[in-house]
Design an enzyme around this catalytic site. Structure first.
Site, PDB file in Angstrom:
ATOM      1  N   ASP A  11       0.846  -1.123  -0.096  1.00  0.00           N
ATOM      2  CA  ASP A  11      -0.109  -0.153   0.022  1.00  0.00           C
ATOM      3  C   ASP A  11       0.912   1.066  -0.056  1.00  0.00           C
ATOM      4  OD1 ASP A  11      -1.619   2.207   0.638  1.00  0.00           O
ATOM      5  OD2 ASP A  11      -2.487   1.160   2.294  1.00  0.00           O
ATOM      6  N   ASP A  52      -6.511  -0.415  -1.520  1.00  0.00           N
ATOM      7  CA  ASP A  52      -5.503   0.736  -1.670  1.00  0.00           C
ATOM      8  C   ASP A  52      -3.981  -0.068  -1.859  1.00  0.00           C
ATOM      9  OD1 ASP A  52      -5.525  -0.884   0.789  1.00  0.00           O
ATOM     10  OD2 ASP A  52      -5.582   1.135   2.080  1.00  0.00           O
ATOM     11  N   GLN A  94       3.165   4.363   2.583  1.00  0.00           N
ATOM     12  CA  GLN A  94       2.991   3.970   4.093  1.00  0.00           C
ATOM     13  C   GLN A  94       3.432   2.230   4.468  1.00  0.00           C
ATOM     14  OE1 GLN A  94      -1.441   3.432   5.052  1.00  0.00           O
ATOM     15  NE2 GLN A  94      -0.884   1.197   4.980  1.00  0.00           N
ATOM     16  N   LYS A 132      -8.194  -5.159   3.336  1.00  0.00           N
ATOM     17  CA  LYS A 132      -8.545  -5.051   4.721  1.00  0.00           C
ATOM     18  C   LYS A 132      -8.831  -6.169   5.539  1.00  0.00           C
ATOM     19  CE  LYS A 132      -9.648  -0.426   3.624  1.00  0.00           C
ATOM     20  NZ  LYS A 132      -8.255  -0.572   2.488  1.00  0.00           N
ATOM     21  N   TYR A 233       1.046   0.449  14.466  1.00  0.00           N
ATOM     22  CA  TYR A 233       0.121   0.095  13.624  1.00  0.00           C
ATOM     23  C   TYR A 233       0.355   0.908  12.306  1.00  0.00           C
ATOM     24  CZ  TYR A 233      -4.109   0.177  11.090  1.00  0.00           C
ATOM     25  OH  TYR A 233      -5.150   0.069   9.873  1.00  0.00           O
ATOM     26  N   LYS A 236      -3.394  -3.583   8.086  1.00  0.00           N
ATOM     27  CA  LYS A 236      -3.423  -5.066   8.126  1.00  0.00           C
ATOM     28  C   LYS A 236      -2.622  -5.425   6.791  1.00  0.00           C
ATOM     29  CE  LYS A 236      -6.109  -6.329  11.662  1.00  0.00           C
ATOM     30  NZ  LYS A 236      -5.967  -7.389  12.546  1.00  0.00           N
ATOM     31  N   ARG A 270     -10.435   0.405  10.382  1.00  0.00           N
ATOM     32  CA  ARG A 270      -9.268   0.668  11.501  1.00  0.00           C
ATOM     33  C   ARG A 270      -8.392  -0.818  11.773  1.00  0.00           C
ATOM     34  NH1 ARG A 270      -9.286   5.945  13.185  1.00  0.00           N
ATOM     35  NH2 ARG A 270     -11.327   6.983  12.100  1.00  0.00           N
TER      36      ARG A 270
HETATM   37  C1  F6R Z   1      -8.053  -0.616   7.534  1.00  0.00           C
HETATM   38  C2  F6R Z   1      -7.460   0.767   7.148  1.00  0.00           C
HETATM   39  C3  F6R Z   1      -8.448   1.912   7.412  1.00  0.00           C
HETATM   40  C4  F6R Z   1      -8.042   2.882   8.468  1.00  0.00           C
HETATM   41  C5  F6R Z   1      -8.945   3.965   8.698  1.00  0.00           C
HETATM   42  C6  F6R Z   1      -8.693   5.330   9.517  1.00  0.00           C
HETATM   43  O1  F6R Z   1      -6.987  -1.293   7.458  1.00  0.00           O
HETATM   44  O2  F6R Z   1      -6.470   0.752   6.578  1.00  0.00           O
HETATM   45  O3  F6R Z   1      -9.761   1.303   7.848  1.00  0.00           O
HETATM   46  O4  F6R Z   1      -7.368   2.273   9.482  1.00  0.00           O
HETATM   47  O5  F6R Z   1      -9.616   4.630   7.513  1.00  0.00           O
HETATM   48  O6  F6R Z   1      -7.320   5.785   8.899  1.00  0.00           O
HETATM   49  P1  F6R Z   1      -6.502   7.079   9.627  1.00  0.00           P
HETATM   50  O7  F6R Z   1      -6.145   6.702  10.771  1.00  0.00           O
HETATM   51  O8  F6R Z   1      -5.090   7.033   8.793  1.00  0.00           O
HETATM   52  O9  F6R Z   1      -7.415   8.088   9.620  1.00  0.00           O
HETATM   53 MG    MG Z   2      -5.138  -2.489   2.287  1.00  0.00          MG
HETATM   54 MG    MG Z   3      -4.574   0.842   3.760  1.00  0.00          MG
END
Ligand code: F6R
Ligand code: MG
Ligand code: MG
Length: 369
Positions: A11, A52, A94, A132, A233, A236, A270
């Site tokens: 990603d 992504d 990332q 995800k 973190y 995933k 998340r």
């Molecule tokens: C799950 C994922 C998304 C983010 C969520 C919050 O793997 O990548 O669900 O965790 O969009 O993202 P932030 O904390 O970057 O705003």
């Molecule tokens: Mg992904």
């Molecule tokens: Mg992602």
């Protein structure tokens, strides 16, 4: 001819949050791989995306873990990251956890599934890519494909499959591996892989008694634990898997059959929620609702002297419409639980949590019972 099939993903930036990959990123990666193909360093490639995650499917004859191939993939991700940064895409770069490449992608962020094998007279392969969710999401489908006679008729009625398969299972927390044989050890296999956050199927081999096929992998799953690597973190793992099919192996239809059932996987919003994995076409691999639901695509190729003939968009077929419908129904149902388990993951599996802060804040208001 021995061929190596490598699926390498990262990603490196999302378009509108974590939803999809901008076409310019795919183009950038394609340029790097096109060059490598023109220079004869690789045989063939296909670039795609799920959610992504940018996916590089590469054939070559340099074996598994080749520094040259891994460096090439790293360079493709770096180039794509440069574009992602220019476009200010979300989470640009990332998954590239290190500043420079050091011999192998292991521990550097990208996920890798690769295998070297003798290309058969005809070599159909399926490449599954999920977004995800985590590598353990493949435990159930891979088990069904290679061990469940209610899924794979050939285990019962094809004399070349009747000997069963060996499962190489990794304990990703204890950092150990064990190989167990199906069918005689299926209760032990299931005892482990039901705990899908800890025990993951890494590879499958034909059983030792199988005289029809060489003892080479017939399936492999990426198992890179991003969370452990980074110590914090970063999303995933969003795993990928390669499965070879037909002629003494599960038929392509048997390989696809488990995806007609959208089983529950952990990840989603998340990285902290359970939800159904929805089989979709390449074009619908674009998580949206609550950053999901988690998705899987399946691309079929025929290898021809290492050339990737295809892809066939296997899970895009109408035969998976009911699975999609069911996944959406489960989504409606489970979303209504909001912050409650088992929709929300148990504390120790959540990628985001405020529990410690809340506990600390309230510590002097808690009374002894
Ligand atoms: C799950 C994922 C998304 C983010 C969520 C919050 O793997 O990548 O669900 O965790 O969009 O993202 P932030 O904390 O970057 O705003
Ligand atoms: Mg992904
Ligand atoms: Mg992602």
């Amino acid at each position: 001819m021995k061929v190596t099939l490598s699926v390498i993903k990262a990603d490196v930036g999302g378009l509108a949050g974590h939803s999809r990959v901008h076409p310019d990123l795919k183009n950038e990666a394609r340029l790097v791989l096109e060059n490598a193909r023109d220079e004869g360093k690789i045989i063939d490639f296909y670039v795609t995306a799920v959610g992504d995650d940018l996916q590089l499917i590469i054939t070559h004859n340099k074996g598994e873990g080749s520094p040259e191939i891994h460096k090439m993939a790293w360079d493709a991700f770096i180039k794509a990251t440069e574009v992602a940064k220019k476009l200010k895409l979300y989470g640009a770069g990332q998954d590239l956890l290190k500043d420079s490449f050091s011999g192998n992608l292991k521990g550097m962020g990208p996920g890798v599934a690769e295998m070297e094998f003798e290309e058969r007279k005809s070599e159909p392969v399926a490449i599954f890519m999920m977004d995800k969710t985590e590598p353990g999401a493949f435990n159930l489908p891979i088990y069904k494909i290679f061990a469940d006679p209610f899924n794979t008729a050939g285990l019962v009625i094809d004399p070349n499959m009747h000997h069963g398969f060996d499962f190489e299972i990794w304990d990703v927390i204890g950092k150990k591996a064990v190989t167990l044989h199906s069918p005689d050890e299926i209760y032990d296999i299931l005892a482990l892989i039901g705990s899908k956050g800890r025990y993951v199927i890494k590879r499958v081999y034909p059983g030792k008694e199988n005289k029809h096929l060489p003892h080479e992998p017939v399936a492999v799953v990426s198992t890179d634990k991003l969370q452990e690597i980074a110590g914090k973190y970063v999303g995933k793992d969003d795993p990928v898997a390669i499965v070879r099919a037909q002629a003494g192996l599960p038929a392509m239809g048997e390989v696809l059959e488990p995806f007609a059932y959208p089983h529950l996987v952990s990840g989603w919003m998340r990285g902290s929620h359970n939800g159904p994995i929805m089989p979709v076409s390449e074009k619908d691999a674009t998580p949206s609702r609550f950053d999901g639901p988690p998705r899987v695509i399946g691309l079929g190729f025929q290898l021809s002297e290492g050339r990737l003939v295809g892809p066939a968009d296997l899970l895009g077929d109408v035969a998976f419409d009911n699975a999609r419908r069911l996944a959406l129904e489960i989504t409606d149902y489970i979303r209504r639980m909001g912050p409650f388990e088992p929709h929300r993951l148990p504390d120790e599996e959540m990628e985001y949590t405020t529990l410690n802060e809340v506990r600390n804040k309230l510590s002097n208001r808690f009374r002894d019972l």
